[in-house]
Design a protein around this motif. Structure first.
Motif, short mmCIF file in Angstrom:
data_model
loop_
_atom_site.label_atom_id
_atom_site.label_comp_id
_atom_site.label_asym_id
_atom_site.label_seq_id
_atom_site.Cartn_x
_atom_site.Cartn_y
_atom_site.Cartn_z
N ILE A 1 0.91 -1.17 -0.26
CA ILE A 1 -0.01 0.00 0.08
C ILE A 1 0.97 1.37 0.03
N SER A 2 2.23 1.22 0.77
CA SER A 2 2.88 2.49 0.90
C SER A 2 3.55 2.80 -0.33
N GLY A 3 3.91 1.77 -1.12
CA GLY A 3 4.77 1.76 -2.27
C GLY A 3 5.95 2.49 -2.16
N SER A 4 6.22 3.57 -2.89
CA SER A 4 7.72 3.97 -2.63
C SER A 4 7.64 5.04 -1.37
N LEU A 5 6.47 5.10 -0.80
CA LEU A 5 6.66 6.08 0.55
C LEU A 5 6.68 5.34 1.73
N VAL A 6 7.01 4.08 1.57
CA VAL A 6 7.27 3.25 3.00
C VAL A 6 8.08 3.80 4.02
N ASP A 7 9.03 4.44 3.50
CA ASP A 7 10.20 5.01 4.54
C ASP A 7 9.57 6.13 5.17
N TYR A 8 8.91 7.01 4.39
CA TYR A 8 8.02 8.07 4.91
C TYR A 8 7.07 7.55 6.12
N ASP A 9 6.25 6.44 5.76
CA ASP A 9 5.36 5.87 6.68
C ASP A 9 5.91 5.44 7.77
N VAL A 10 7.12 4.73 7.60
CA VAL A 10 7.93 4.33 8.66
C VAL A 10 8.34 5.33 10.00
N ARG A 11 8.79 6.38 9.21
CA ARG A 11 9.10 7.60 9.81
C ARG A 11 7.83 8.26 10.80
N ALA A 12 6.80 8.39 10.10
CA ALA A 12 5.66 8.92 10.62
C ALA A 12 5.10 8.01 11.67
N ILE A 13 5.28 6.72 11.72
CA ILE A 13 4.60 5.66 12.64
C ILE A 13 5.80 5.88 14.01
N ARG A 14 7.05 6.05 13.72
CA ARG A 14 8.13 6.48 14.70
C ARG A 14 8.00 7.53 15.60
#
Length: 130
Positions: free
Chosen positions: A38-51
């Protein structure tokens, strides 16, 4: 990403809790749940947002990326039980929404985008739209 990468951080949690001696943490545990399909190329951004969300809400975080293979929600629920997590944090509704009832039966659900929180035991209305 491969399947083993998704779960190695959960194993880290187990070793960190046992290092405390009594298995108790000063902060509640949360699992960050990212569907990289679902995140695609934004997976790193999503991980940072969760942290960031976990830190703001004062959780100790176990980050987990789950791909489309298998049943990611069943694996998530097993990880919650294994770790004793108090919450699941997702970047947006799309990552968990179809399974929100199953998650809130066992822990809190936190959605970063929109800053929504549904506590464990929340009674979802039957008509509640996806």
């Amino acid at each position: 990403m491969n399947g083993s990468e998704s779960w190695e951080v959960v194993e880290l949690l187990r070793s960190e809790t046992s290092a405390l001696g009594n298995g108790a943490a000063t902060k509640p545990w949360a699992i960050g749940f990212v569907r990289w399909d679902i995140s695609g190329s934004l997976v790193d951004y999503d991980v940072r947002a969760i942290r960031t969300c976990a830190a703001r809400r004062d959780y100790n975080l176990v980050s987990m990326k789950v791909g489309p293979q298998g049943d990611p929600v069943a694996r998530l629920l097993a990880a919650i039980a294994r770790c004793g997590a108090h919450a699941v944090i997702v970047p947006s509704r799309e990552h968990i929404w179809a399974s929100r009832r199953a998650v809130t039966e066992v822990c809190d659900l936190v959605v970063v985008c929109g800053d929504g929180v549904w506590e464990r035991g929340y009674q979802w209305p039957r008509w509640f739209a996806r």
